[in-house]
Design a protein around this motif. Sequence first.
Motif, PDB file in Angstrom:
ATOM      1  N   SER A   1       1.112  -1.627   0.141  1.00 57.95           N
ATOM      2  CA  SER A   1       0.116   0.236  -0.004  1.00 57.95           C
ATOM      3  C   SER A   1       0.576   1.218   0.316  1.00 57.95           C
ATOM      4  O   SER A   1       1.899   1.222   0.835  1.00 57.95           O
TER       5      SER A   1
ATOM      6  N   PHE B   1       0.849   5.129  -0.167  1.00 56.79           N
ATOM      7  CA  PHE B   1       0.071   6.773   0.279  1.00 56.79           C
ATOM      8  C   PHE B   1       0.732   7.919  -0.856  1.00 56.79           C
ATOM      9  O   PHE B   1       1.505   7.987  -0.537  1.00 56.79           O
ATOM     10  N   MET B   2      -0.893   8.757  -0.843  1.00 59.96           N
ATOM     11  CA  MET B   2       0.385   9.248  -2.548  1.00 59.96           C
ATOM     12  C   MET B   2      -0.840  10.708  -2.639  1.00 59.96           C
ATOM     13  O   MET B   2      -1.737  10.764  -2.300  1.00 59.96           O
ATOM     14  N   GLU B   3       0.322  11.982  -2.424  1.00 55.69           N
ATOM     15  CA  GLU B   3      -0.596  12.862  -2.565  1.00 55.69           C
ATOM     16  C   GLU B   3      -1.276  12.781  -3.963  1.00 55.69           C
ATOM     17  O   GLU B   3      -0.789  12.439  -4.983  1.00 55.69           O
TER      18      GLU B   3
ATOM     19  N   ALA C   1      -7.375   3.493  -4.288  1.00 58.13           N
ATOM     20  CA  ALA C   1      -9.198   4.295  -3.822  1.00 58.13           C
ATOM     21  C   ALA C   1      -8.451   5.817  -3.260  1.00 58.13           C
ATOM     22  O   ALA C   1      -7.092   6.306  -3.783  1.00 58.13           O
ATOM     23  N   ASP C   2      -9.482   6.521  -4.232  1.00 58.37           N
ATOM     24  CA  ASP C   2      -8.566   8.534  -3.463  1.00 58.37           C
ATOM     25  C   ASP C   2      -9.982   9.547  -3.113  1.00 58.37           C
ATOM     26  O   ASP C   2     -10.858   9.019  -2.618  1.00 58.37           O
ATOM     27  N   THR C   3      -9.398  10.115  -2.775  1.00 63.23           N
ATOM     28  CA  THR C   3     -10.049  10.754  -2.174  1.00 63.23           C
ATOM     29  C   THR C   3      -9.195  12.334  -2.617  1.00 63.23           C
ATOM     30  O   THR C   3      -9.002  12.247  -3.529  1.00 63.23           O
TER      31      THR C   3
ATOM     32  N   TYR D   1      -5.901  13.027  -1.060  1.00 63.07           N
ATOM     33  CA  TYR D   1      -4.702  11.962  -1.559  1.00 63.07           C
ATOM     34  C   TYR D   1      -5.340  10.420  -1.933  1.00 63.07           C
ATOM     35  O   TYR D   1      -6.466  10.238  -1.995  1.00 63.07           O
TER      36      TYR D   1
ATOM     37  N   MET E   1      -4.374   5.924  -2.283  1.00 62.30           N
ATOM     38  CA  MET E   1      -4.113   5.094  -1.627  1.00 62.30           C
ATOM     39  C   MET E   1      -3.863   4.320  -2.990  1.00 62.30           C
ATOM     40  O   MET E   1      -5.197   3.570  -3.356  1.00 62.30           O
TER      41      MET E   1
ATOM     42  N   ARG F   1      -3.010  -0.055  -3.765  1.00 62.67           N
ATOM     43  CA  ARG F   1      -3.004  -1.028  -3.515  1.00 62.67           C
ATOM     44  C   ARG F   1      -2.409  -2.098  -4.378  1.00 62.67           C
ATOM     45  O   ARG F   1      -2.753  -1.761  -5.247  1.00 62.67           O
TER      46      ARG F   1
ATOM     47  N   ALA G   1       5.012   3.722   2.376  1.00 60.36           N
ATOM     48  CA  ALA G   1       4.511   2.343   1.922  1.00 60.36           C
ATOM     49  C   ALA G   1       4.721   1.384   2.915  1.00 60.36           C
ATOM     50  O   ALA G   1       5.659   0.980   3.723  1.00 60.36           O
TER      51      ALA G   1
END
Lengths: 432, 140
Positions: B7, B9-11, B37-39, B42, B44, B46, B66
């Motif tokens: 996994s 994390f990505m801005e 998956a995004d907001t 940022y 995610m 996977r 990660a």
Amino acid sequence: MIWNETKECMGRDEMQALQGARLVKLVDRVYHNVEYYRKKMQAIGLEPGDIRGLEDLTKLPFTTKDDLRDTYPFGMFAVPNSQIVRIHASSGTTGKATVVGYTRRDIDVWSECVARCITMAGLGREDIIQVAYGYGLFTGGLGGHYGAEKMGATVVPMSTGNTKKLITMMIDFGVTGILCTPSYLMHIAETIEEMGVRDKIKLKASLNGAEPWTEKMRDKIEEKLGIHAHDIYGLSEIMGPGVATDCRFHRGLHVHEDHFLPEIVDRETFQPVADGVTGELVISTLTKEGIPLIRYRTKDLTSMDHSPCECGRTTARIARFTGRSDDMLIIRGVNVFPSQIEAALLEMGGTTAHYLMIVDRVNNLDTLEVQVEVEEHFFSDEIRALENLARKIEHVIQQAIGLAVKVKLVEPKSLERSMGKSVHVIDRRKMD
Amino acid sequence: MFVKQLSVFMENREGRLEKATEILKEQGINIMALSMADTMEYGMLRMVVSDPELARSALRESGFSAMLTDVLAVRLEDQVGELHSLTLILCAKGLNIEYMYSLVSGERKAIIVKASDAEAAATAVLEGGLQLYGNEELCG
Ligand SMILES: [Zn+2]
Ligand SMILES: [Zn+2]
């Protein structure tokens, strides 16, 4: 250890007599040698003879950064350039630079003051000290360097830039002391953790200044590195780092009062306030030759304490800075200091001290977004957990400042690390 | 029993995804399944990859955040009702599905599932007569 027991442990009456005598001479000197001061005093009908001691201090006008800008570059110098041996300048985020000149004696006094500070931090001749402030026009590098050398330590002039190299030398040389900004030391501590070399570090103490930091941040640095981290205060207009430092009891910063006369004045009325009351710090440079300043308004907010300190020094202590009146943001009518955000974040744990406040105005309403770097162990592969974390941080900050705030999580190490001063605020409202 | 999922994390910044895939490519790592998956701010990323440990350390070195998470890779056939048989098993045990995405790699077809309780979900799936892939089988 106390570097200069005669001066640092002087009786209060004796100190005031010394300050009074030096003030009288200072006023006489600037009146006769600095046209700007002479005119300023004449404008309010003040003559050097009117200042007979400390009791007359408040008759004198204040000096501000604007005065220094108006007389750019050398207008405030009190000696001919042939006696000036060094120039420093502060960039100033807004407007013109302010320029300060030092005579050979000024450099000696500065070194003496920094030597007192380093000794106060528990370091001595046998110590190896890295100076990791920037060397150059900024006063941090050379100021720290001369002081550490005067004290007799072995000085490693690192300057800023290559953190891994700094740490390698720290290990190889057995470095025991370091001078740098608190945010840079935090970055160094994080890098030491990443490199997994914490047990190879012999560091005992640090002196950190040039930007405001909080008690929580001190705790974190001390814990991460197993050292005592001391706050060293100064500003280039007055001298540079070394005006004051806290001893190992960390109960405020001892001011070198024989050279710098401190006052705390109310932020609105500019009248002196009592011990313990927060106001703006005002300093008169009692012994400075190159660019002596009378009642210089530092814009730094603090309070004063004259009670005796356990370390044996009798000099007045100024409290850890709550912020600069410059740094204070007014958001929707509420006074907010970046240091409050920092304290709230560290209080919560889990996040680093790295954050960025972005103030904006949307539909005539001020908005505050805080970008927060989140330590790796906090990350989750579940969006929901991250969202909960962001909400929790929002709540903690909101409690601290009394304003609604939006928190945005950002990747670790994505916010800019500055080697000099950290940028913690972007105010977009001013860009209209 | 579990599969190690990577996994990241990505801005939502330009070039971050490109940078991440570049690092994986340079390390010779194959991506067998992926979901994003995004907001608003940022995302995610996977992934099921051929060498999760190497992928994680390479990404970390380049400043990414990660982590490895245990997930289930449930083997499913390409026919009607297969996914339902899985959700039924999990639902019967009162297990929540945090997220799921599909994996098709060569002859292997699976659904990657992160359940509220990974241990319990694995047991339920096996008891229900379905099969799980491990990392070795997926990467082999
Ligand atoms: Zn301490
Ligand atoms: Zn003390």
